[in-house]
Design a protein around this motif. Sequence first.
Motif, PDB file in Angstrom:
ATOM      1  N   LEU A 104       0.856  -1.189   0.000  1.00  0.00           N
ATOM      2  CA  LEU A 104       0.000   0.000   0.000  1.00  0.00           C
ATOM      3  C   LEU A 104       0.891   1.238   0.000  1.00  0.00           C
ATOM      4  O   LEU A 104       1.568   1.524   0.978  1.00  0.00           O
ATOM      5  N   ARG A 105       0.901   1.974  -1.117  1.00  0.00           N
ATOM      6  CA  ARG A 105       1.761   3.151  -1.258  1.00  0.00           C
ATOM      7  C   ARG A 105       0.894   4.389  -1.152  1.00  0.00           C
ATOM      8  O   ARG A 105       0.315   4.867  -2.133  1.00  0.00           O
ATOM      9  N   THR A 106       0.776   4.911   0.067  1.00  0.00           N
ATOM     10  CA  THR A 106      -0.212   5.964   0.329  1.00  0.00           C
ATOM     11  C   THR A 106       0.387   7.255   0.859  1.00  0.00           C
ATOM     12  O   THR A 106      -0.326   8.253   0.956  1.00  0.00           O
ATOM     13  N   ARG A 107       1.676   7.274   1.209  1.00  0.00           N
ATOM     14  CA  ARG A 107       2.258   8.443   1.853  1.00  0.00           C
ATOM     15  C   ARG A 107       3.016   9.302   0.850  1.00  0.00           C
ATOM     16  O   ARG A 107       3.949   8.838   0.179  1.00  0.00           O
ATOM     17  N   ARG A 110       6.785   9.669   1.013  1.00  0.00           N
ATOM     18  CA  ARG A 110       7.586   8.481   0.709  1.00  0.00           C
ATOM     19  C   ARG A 110       7.319   7.946  -0.692  1.00  0.00           C
ATOM     20  O   ARG A 110       7.651   6.797  -0.991  1.00  0.00           O
ATOM     21  N   LEU A 111       6.776   8.791  -1.573  1.00  0.00           N
ATOM     22  CA  LEU A 111       6.446   8.301  -2.913  1.00  0.00           C
ATOM     23  C   LEU A 111       7.671   7.938  -3.744  1.00  0.00           C
ATOM     24  O   LEU A 111       7.560   7.257  -4.769  1.00  0.00           O
ATOM     25  N   HIS A 112       8.865   8.422  -3.340  1.00  0.00           N
ATOM     26  CA  HIS A 112      10.102   8.094  -4.060  1.00  0.00           C
ATOM     27  C   HIS A 112      10.692   6.765  -3.606  1.00  0.00           C
ATOM     28  O   HIS A 112      11.712   6.331  -4.153  1.00  0.00           O
ATOM     29  N   GLU A 113      10.052   6.113  -2.645  1.00  0.00           N
ATOM     30  CA  GLU A 113      10.543   4.825  -2.148  1.00  0.00           C
ATOM     31  C   GLU A 113       9.759   3.704  -2.829  1.00  0.00           C
ATOM     32  O   GLU A 113       8.573   3.528  -2.585  1.00  0.00           O
ATOM     33  N   PRO A 114      10.400   2.933  -3.689  1.00  0.00           N
ATOM     34  CA  PRO A 114       9.655   1.954  -4.492  1.00  0.00           C
ATOM     35  C   PRO A 114       9.440   0.631  -3.774  1.00  0.00           C
ATOM     36  O   PRO A 114      10.112   0.302  -2.780  1.00  0.00           O
ATOM     37  N   VAL A 115       8.492  -0.123  -4.283  1.00  0.00           N
ATOM     38  CA  VAL A 115       8.375  -1.544  -3.967  1.00  0.00           C
ATOM     39  C   VAL A 115       9.263  -2.257  -4.978  1.00  0.00           C
ATOM     40  O   VAL A 115       9.067  -2.125  -6.191  1.00  0.00           O
ATOM     41  N   LEU A 116      10.255  -2.990  -4.515  1.00  0.00           N
ATOM     42  CA  LEU A 116      11.197  -3.680  -5.399  1.00  0.00           C
ATOM     43  C   LEU A 116      10.828  -5.154  -5.473  1.00  0.00           C
ATOM     44  O   LEU A 116      10.839  -5.868  -4.458  1.00  0.00           O
ATOM     45  N   LEU A 117      10.468  -5.605  -6.668  1.00  0.00           N
ATOM     46  CA  LEU A 117      10.074  -6.994  -6.875  1.00  0.00           C
ATOM     47  C   LEU A 117      10.965  -7.608  -7.948  1.00  0.00           C
ATOM     48  O   LEU A 117      11.180  -7.007  -9.011  1.00  0.00           O
ATOM     49  N   PRO A 118      11.508  -8.802  -7.702  1.00  0.00           N
ATOM     50  CA  PRO A 118      12.479  -9.399  -8.627  1.00  0.00           C
ATOM     51  C   PRO A 118      11.839 -10.303  -9.674  1.00  0.00           C
ATOM     52  O   PRO A 118      10.750 -10.858  -9.473  1.00  0.00           O
ATOM     53  N   ASP A 119      12.511 -10.444 -10.805  1.00  0.00           N
ATOM     54  CA  ASP A 119      12.230 -11.496 -11.772  1.00  0.00           C
ATOM     55  C   ASP A 119      13.575 -12.039 -12.260  1.00  0.00           C
ATOM     56  O   ASP A 119      14.624 -11.716 -11.697  1.00  0.00           O
ATOM     57  N   GLU A 120      13.567 -12.845 -13.314  1.00  0.00           N
ATOM     58  CA  GLU A 120      14.819 -13.475 -13.757  1.00  0.00           C
ATOM     59  C   GLU A 120      15.804 -12.476 -14.349  1.00  0.00           C
ATOM     60  O   GLU A 120      16.993 -12.800 -14.541  1.00  0.00           O
ATOM     61  N   HIS A 121      15.353 -11.252 -14.651  1.00  0.00           N
ATOM     62  CA  HIS A 121      16.236 -10.240 -15.242  1.00  0.00           C
ATOM     63  C   HIS A 121      16.732  -9.218 -14.220  1.00  0.00           C
ATOM     64  O   HIS A 121      17.488  -8.318 -14.577  1.00  0.00           O
TER      65      HIS A 121
END
Length: 386
Positions: A104-107, A110-121
Amino acid sequence: MRILHTSDWHVGRTFHGRDLLGDQEAVLSGLADLVAEECVDVVVLAGDLYDRAVPSGEAVEMCMRVLSRIREAGAQLVVTPGNHDSAARVGAFAEFAAAGGLHLRTRIARLHEPVLLPDEHGQVAFYGIPYLEPDPARHALRARADVPGAGEVAERGHTAVLTEAMNRIRADLAGRDARSVVLAHAFVTGGERGDSERTIAVGGVEQVPGSVFDGVDYVALGHLHGPQRLAEHLRYSGSPLAYSFSEAAQRKSVWLVDFDAAGLAEVRRRELPVPRRLATVEGRLAELLSAPEYAEYEDCYLSATLTDEVRPLEAMRRLQERFPHAVHLEWRPEGGRATSPLRYAEAVRGRDDRELAARFVADCRGAEPNESERELLDRALREVAR
């Protein structure tokens, strides 16, 4: 990585007084099936999760069931609030929710702080820009030494605060080896609005140029309810259901967004089921109630325009005998009204109470009151005088 872009759920919304929770749950639960079928990794929801800042308990429970089904189908979720939401309420327990795959990205701060999710690349950085109401957002975006790219917002309006938000996001992204997705709830120039979006105009200006969002791989937009492509990387998913009769012809859908090692690789559209169609009809009431060509609309949410010269009595009740889901009714007599409306001073000049009451009935119904109706008016006026 495969991303499903959706927005503008408006959970808890009614349609001309009709409760839509059942329809909404049917369509939104289907997103979980789509996640499983298409092997979606991340679902992004770009604002207006709820229809009001304080949603009902039933709306919250239904929303939680849908989000849980999507998570169980295998996708993580990234959600930002829109102009209908309360950012504080949507973001409650955000840290705990993230542990379960609901980010939940609501603040604003802190909008410059990402959710980092990985894949094979490698990693994909998901940045959520909550709806930025210009004046409060200007204060929330005050420059801070620990925020890369931060500056003061000197100008007013949507463009100024979104530009500052994107400057901070681009500055953070420059220090990462990651592909990028931005969620934003805004009215971008070139988008086509309908009748069901609440205006976000401030000082008469609500649109922002698409160039504000340059420098990222994909921008998942919310606010406008029709699915739209403004550029290959800049799209509105639209709402999952039609919320006004102006949306009757829209084919509600979501975007499936594929990322490869270089960033955006492909975007595909998947249409959503329609639990109940919307339709509009026009004609005399007797014709609408009897003509066989209108049978196809008997199970639709219906908006009817009656063209009878005299306003029919109990028109909605009679209409719903054939069309149980009729929800909107207008009276527009053929050829328009016989006389043009008068200014108030002209309408009352030289007329007594009896004439004024009769004139009111005629204006509302399109026909002069008959003798029995005039007798009722006379009796009512005598009672008032006594």
